[in-house]
Design an enzyme around this catalytic site. Structure first.
Site, PDB file in Angstrom:
ATOM      1  N   LYS A  37      -2.446  -4.282  15.882  1.00  0.00           N
ATOM      2  CA  LYS A  37      -2.921  -3.048  15.227  1.00  0.00           C
ATOM      3  C   LYS A  37      -3.878  -2.291  16.155  1.00  0.00           C
ATOM      4  N   VAL A  59      -7.973 -23.038  -0.387  1.00  0.00           N
ATOM      5  CA  VAL A  59      -9.076 -22.301   0.242  1.00  0.00           C
ATOM      6  C   VAL A  59      -9.230 -22.809   1.679  1.00  0.00           C
ATOM      7  N   ALA A  79       4.104   1.366   7.943  1.00  0.00           N
ATOM      8  CA  ALA A  79       5.014   0.255   8.261  1.00  0.00           C
ATOM      9  C   ALA A  79       4.359  -0.698   9.241  1.00  0.00           C
ATOM     10  N   THR A 107       7.080  -4.331  15.795  1.00  0.00           N
ATOM     11  CA  THR A 107       6.904  -3.263  14.792  1.00  0.00           C
ATOM     12  C   THR A 107       5.582  -2.530  14.964  1.00  0.00           C
ATOM     13  N   TYR A 141      -2.148 -10.396  14.796  1.00  0.00           N
ATOM     14  CA  TYR A 141      -1.997  -9.225  13.901  1.00  0.00           C
ATOM     15  C   TYR A 141      -2.981  -8.125  14.290  1.00  0.00           C
ATOM     16  N   ARG A 178     -15.025 -11.277   3.020  1.00  0.00           N
ATOM     17  CA  ARG A 178     -14.181 -10.089   3.128  1.00  0.00           C
ATOM     18  C   ARG A 178     -14.769  -8.993   2.236  1.00  0.00           C
ATOM     19  N   LYS A 222      -0.821 -12.970   0.246  1.00  0.00           N
ATOM     20  CA  LYS A 222      -2.215 -12.642   0.527  1.00  0.00           C
ATOM     21  C   LYS A 222      -3.105 -13.312  -0.516  1.00  0.00           C
ATOM     22  N   ARG A 243      -7.835 -21.658   8.941  1.00  0.00           N
ATOM     23  CA  ARG A 243      -6.960 -20.813   9.767  1.00  0.00           C
ATOM     24  C   ARG A 243      -7.495 -20.842  11.210  1.00  0.00           C
ATOM     25  N   PRO A 244      -6.646 -21.018  12.223  1.00  0.00           N
ATOM     26  CA  PRO A 244      -7.134 -20.965  13.606  1.00  0.00           C
ATOM     27  C   PRO A 244      -7.739 -19.589  13.911  1.00  0.00           C
ATOM     28  N   THR A 266      -6.629  -0.976  10.266  1.00  0.00           N
ATOM     29  CA  THR A 266      -7.392  -1.988   9.542  1.00  0.00           C
ATOM     30  C   THR A 266      -8.753  -2.221  10.192  1.00  0.00           C
ATOM     31  N   ASP A 267      -9.718  -2.661   9.393  1.00  0.00           N
ATOM     32  CA  ASP A 267     -11.033  -3.021   9.945  1.00  0.00           C
ATOM     33  C   ASP A 267     -10.937  -4.257  10.847  1.00  0.00           C
ATOM     34  N   GLU A 268      -9.809  -4.993  10.768  1.00  0.00           N
ATOM     35  CA  GLU A 268      -9.708  -6.233  11.552  1.00  0.00           C
ATOM     36  C   GLU A 268      -9.664  -5.964  13.054  1.00  0.00           C
ATOM     37  N   ILE A 320       0.835  -1.203   0.000  1.00  0.00           N
ATOM     38  CA  ILE A 320       0.000   0.000   0.000  1.00  0.00           C
ATOM     39  C   ILE A 320       0.872   1.256   0.000  1.00  0.00           C
TER      40      ILE A 320
HETATM   41  P1  NAD Z   1       3.195  -4.876   3.491  1.00  0.00           P
HETATM   42  O1  NAD Z   1       3.479  -6.045   4.378  1.00  0.00           O
HETATM   43  O2  NAD Z   1       3.053  -5.069   2.027  1.00  0.00           O
HETATM   44  O3  NAD Z   1       4.304  -3.739   3.706  1.00  0.00           O
HETATM   45  C1  NAD Z   1       4.796  -3.381   4.953  1.00  0.00           C
HETATM   46  C2  NAD Z   1       6.032  -2.501   4.743  1.00  0.00           C
HETATM   47  O4  NAD Z   1       6.503  -2.069   6.035  1.00  0.00           O
HETATM   48  C3  NAD Z   1       7.201  -3.224   4.071  1.00  0.00           C
HETATM   49  O5  NAD Z   1       7.788  -2.395   3.093  1.00  0.00           O
HETATM   50  C4  NAD Z   1       8.171  -3.470   5.223  1.00  0.00           C
HETATM   51  O6  NAD Z   1       9.525  -3.548   4.797  1.00  0.00           O
HETATM   52  C5  NAD Z   1       7.904  -2.265   6.100  1.00  0.00           C
HETATM   53  N1  NAD Z   1       8.254  -2.491   7.509  1.00  0.00           N
HETATM   54  C6  NAD Z   1       7.926  -3.565   8.278  1.00  0.00           C
HETATM   55  N2  NAD Z   1       8.439  -3.431   9.506  1.00  0.00           N
HETATM   56  C7  NAD Z   1       9.113  -2.248   9.519  1.00  0.00           C
HETATM   57  C8  NAD Z   1       9.839  -1.553  10.514  1.00  0.00           C
HETATM   58  N3  NAD Z   1       9.988  -2.055  11.749  1.00  0.00           N
HETATM   59  N4  NAD Z   1      10.385  -0.355  10.203  1.00  0.00           N
HETATM   60  C9  NAD Z   1      10.232   0.165   8.956  1.00  0.00           C
HETATM   61  N5  NAD Z   1       9.581  -0.466   7.977  1.00  0.00           N
HETATM   62  C10 NAD Z   1       9.008  -1.659   8.251  1.00  0.00           C
HETATM   63  O7  NAD Z   1       1.857  -4.221   4.109  1.00  0.00           O
HETATM   64  P2  NAD Z   1       0.650  -3.488   3.366  1.00  0.00           P
HETATM   65  O8  NAD Z   1      -0.330  -4.503   2.928  1.00  0.00           O
HETATM   66  O9  NAD Z   1       1.215  -2.521   2.392  1.00  0.00           O
HETATM   67  O10 NAD Z   1       0.008  -2.708   4.603  1.00  0.00           O
HETATM   68  C11 NAD Z   1       0.418  -1.387   4.910  1.00  0.00           C
HETATM   69  C12 NAD Z   1      -0.374  -0.907   6.119  1.00  0.00           C
HETATM   70  O11 NAD Z   1      -1.767  -0.932   5.836  1.00  0.00           O
HETATM   71  C13 NAD Z   1      -0.183  -1.786   7.362  1.00  0.00           C
HETATM   72  O12 NAD Z   1      -0.109  -0.936   8.490  1.00  0.00           O
HETATM   73  C14 NAD Z   1      -1.454  -2.635   7.406  1.00  0.00           C
HETATM   74  O13 NAD Z   1      -1.772  -3.000   8.725  1.00  0.00           O
HETATM   75  C15 NAD Z   1      -2.459  -1.673   6.825  1.00  0.00           C
HETATM   76  N6  NAD Z   1      -3.620  -2.292   6.150  1.00  0.00           N
HETATM   77  C16 NAD Z   1      -3.425  -3.238   5.184  1.00  0.00           C
HETATM   78  C17 NAD Z   1      -4.541  -3.775   4.523  1.00  0.00           C
HETATM   79  C18 NAD Z   1      -4.361  -4.796   3.415  1.00  0.00           C
HETATM   80  O14 NAD Z   1      -5.369  -5.306   2.891  1.00  0.00           O
HETATM   81  N7  NAD Z   1      -3.157  -5.124   2.969  1.00  0.00           N
HETATM   82  C19 NAD Z   1      -5.832  -3.351   4.861  1.00  0.00           C
HETATM   83  C20 NAD Z   1      -5.980  -2.373   5.858  1.00  0.00           C
HETATM   84  C21 NAD Z   1      -4.868  -1.840   6.484  1.00  0.00           C
HETATM   85  P1  TYD Z   2      -5.709 -12.608   3.577  1.00  0.00           P
HETATM   86  O1  TYD Z   2      -5.412 -12.147   2.186  1.00  0.00           O
HETATM   87  O2  TYD Z   2      -4.623 -13.301   4.352  1.00  0.00           O
HETATM   88  O3  TYD Z   2      -6.269 -11.340   4.365  1.00  0.00           O
HETATM   89  P2  TYD Z   2      -6.935 -11.252   5.857  1.00  0.00           P
HETATM   90  O4  TYD Z   2      -6.702 -12.526   6.572  1.00  0.00           O
HETATM   91  O5  TYD Z   2      -6.176 -10.121   6.457  1.00  0.00           O
HETATM   92  O6  TYD Z   2      -8.388 -10.958   5.626  1.00  0.00           O
HETATM   93  O7  TYD Z   2      -6.951 -13.589   3.529  1.00  0.00           O
HETATM   94  C1  TYD Z   2      -8.205 -13.187   2.962  1.00  0.00           C
HETATM   95  C2  TYD Z   2      -9.194 -14.319   3.188  1.00  0.00           C
HETATM   96  O8  TYD Z   2      -8.761 -15.447   2.426  1.00  0.00           O
HETATM   97  C3  TYD Z   2      -9.254 -14.792   4.625  1.00  0.00           C
HETATM   98  O9  TYD Z   2     -10.591 -15.163   4.926  1.00  0.00           O
HETATM   99  C4  TYD Z   2      -8.354 -16.026   4.648  1.00  0.00           C
HETATM  100  C5  TYD Z   2      -8.538 -16.588   3.251  1.00  0.00           C
HETATM  101  N1  TYD Z   2      -7.346 -17.294   2.698  1.00  0.00           N
HETATM  102  C6  TYD Z   2      -7.500 -18.568   2.145  1.00  0.00           C
HETATM  103  O10 TYD Z   2      -8.602 -19.138   2.118  1.00  0.00           O
HETATM  104  N2  TYD Z   2      -6.391 -19.185   1.631  1.00  0.00           N
HETATM  105  C7  TYD Z   2      -5.158 -18.594   1.643  1.00  0.00           C
HETATM  106  O11 TYD Z   2      -4.156 -19.223   1.183  1.00  0.00           O
HETATM  107  C8  TYD Z   2      -5.024 -17.287   2.194  1.00  0.00           C
HETATM  108  C9  TYD Z   2      -3.684 -16.592   2.232  1.00  0.00           C
HETATM  109  C10 TYD Z   2      -6.154 -16.653   2.703  1.00  0.00           C
END
Ligand code: NAD
Ligand code: TYD
Length: 341
Positions: free
Chosen positions: A155, A207, A83, A101, A151, A215, A190, A274-275, A126-128, A13
């Site tokens: 957050k 799955v 981050a 972190t 996780y 989601r 993901k 997933r647990p 995050t909404d989680e 992101i």
């Molecule tokens: P990502 O795992 O792709 O990227 C995380 C980045 O943070 C990486 O570049 C990593 O190197 C850096 N990082 C990790 N630990 C660090 C540290 N200690 N110091 C400096 N840099 C560090 O994550 P993302 O999917 O891009 O998510 C970004 C943010 O958005 C996160 O805070 C996540 O909780 C939040 N978020 C993600 C989603 C999603 O669907 N991916 C949804 C809602 C919120």
């Molecule tokens: P994920 O992309 O890990 O996001 P989050 O757990 O943060 O929502 O997973 C999205 C959904 O997909 C979640 O319900 C778990 C499921 N999932 C699978 O069924 N198989 C997989 O291999 C992964 C990674 C996720």
């Protein structure tokens, strides 16, 4: 001139945000602070190499002296904290890096930003943190926090620290909480990028459980637009939910992906659940619509087709991640092996 410090800008992101911000705003400079964990990839910003508006500082947000130094070297108007350790399954295997972190890192940033007198801080959450919904209802900003995974607990802890700094010190922070993102540059662990990459290689799609979990999917650009609106128009102490208004059961999403990829449903494998797997996430984002003038723009099927096209066109990006070879980019670029410092 607006000067921003973005943490985690080499992740999914963060890198999309940097690109979006530099392409839509005049007079912005960005300092990107990233530790380059397994999820951080400098290649995600390779197209911006040489752009004088973007500066990279490799480092850990948990390292107080480093963060203080960055803020002293380059005074900024706003800090956006992307981050994080971000993958639920990894947090189940080992919650340590998540506590470090996501919680300690946020605390260090908050202190350093207070000392430096930063005028705006955005915590990307995050909404989680709201936990899991049953069949009905939506998360609003008033929904009590009830995180279920290490996780989401980390957050939520960070969100509470941010809240406490607003309340105690009048610290100028806002919190954004977004649903599941998809789009280019997402690390292939993901669901969506993993399944696209597996299907393109005729590998099974694992799955979890029966695939009944729901989601709410949002395109990463819609999330980035929301975060930018929160920096520019958010009010101190407020929380803003962002969602894509696109609820899908995992199994239905998986079938849609296979249809768009022209691959057979026989690739689907039901595997052990997933647990503690949260059943359903769904977002009420009407506050952001009302108060930030934001709304999700990307139609899901269009966004998914474009994402599939991106992963097809960037198969080498995925291969370099899967082989671990992507870290050698850093070596070429900086003459230093990742992990050496
Ligand atoms: P990502 O795992 O792709 O990227 C995380 C980045 O943070 C990486 O570049 C990593 O190197 C850096 N990082 C990790 N630990 C660090 C540290 N200690 N110091 C400096 N840099 C560090 O994550 P993302 O999917 O891009 O998510 C970004 C943010 O958005 C996160 O805070 C996540 O909780 C939040 N978020 C993600 C989603 C999603 O669907 N991916 C949804 C809602 C919120
Ligand atoms: P994920 O992309 O890990 O996001 P989050 O757990 O943060 O929502 O997973 C999205 C959904 O997909 C979640 O319900 C778990 C499921 N999932 C699978 O069924 N198989 C997989 O291999 C992964 C990674 C996720």
């Amino acid at each position: 001139m607006q000067r921003l410090l973005v943490t985690g800008g080499c992740g999914f992101i963060g890198s999309n945000f940097i690109r979006h911000c530099l392409s839509t705003r005049d007079n912005v400079t960005i300092i990107n602070v990233d530790k380059l964990t397994y999820a951080g990839n400098l290649e995600n910003l390779a197209d911006l190499e040489g752009d004088a508006r973007l500066l990279f500082r490799r480092g850990d947000i948990c390292d107080r002296a480093f963060v203080q130094q960055v803020l002293a070297d380059q005074p900024v108007d706003a800090v956006l904290n992307f981050a994080a350790e971000s993958h639920v399954d990894r947090s189940i295997l080992d919650s340590g890096p998540f506590v470090q972190t996501n919680i300690v890192g946020t605390q260090v940033l908050l202190d350093a930003c207070r000392e430096a007198g930063i005028g705006r801080y955005v915590q990307v959450s995050t909404d989680e943190v709201y936990g899991s919904l049953g069949a009905d209802g939506l998360f609003t900003e008033q929904t009590p926090l009830a995180p279920n995974s290490p996780y989401s607990a980390s957050k939520a802890s960070a969100d509470l620290l941010v809240r406490s700094y607003v309340h105690t010190f009048g610290f100028p922070a806002v919190i954004t909480r977004c649903s599941n993102n998809y789009g280019p540059y997402q690390f292939p662990e993901k669901l969506i990028p993993l399944f696209i990459s597996n299907a393109l290689n005729d590998r099974p799609l694992p799955v979890y459980g029966k695939g009944e979990n729901v989601r709410d999917w949002i395109h990463v650009l819609d999330h980035c637009r929301g975060i930018l609106a929160a920096v520019e128009h958010g009010q101190t102490g407020e929380v803003y939910n962002f969602g894509g208004k696109c609820e899908l059961k995992n199994i239905d999403l998986t079938r849609t992906l296979l249809r768009l990829l022209g691959k057979p449903e026989s690739l689907i494998r039901y595997v052990t659940d997933r647990p503690g797997h949260d059943l359903r996430y769904a977002i009420d984002c009407s506050k952001a619509e009302r108060e930030l003038g934001w709304s999700p723009q990307v139609d899901f099927e269009t966004g998914l087709r474009e994402t599939i096209d991106w992963y097809r066109a960037n198969s080498e990006w995925v291969e370099r991640i899967q082989s671990g070879e992507y870290t050698s980019y850093y070596e070429r670029q900086y003459g230093e092996r990742l992990g050496d410092s």
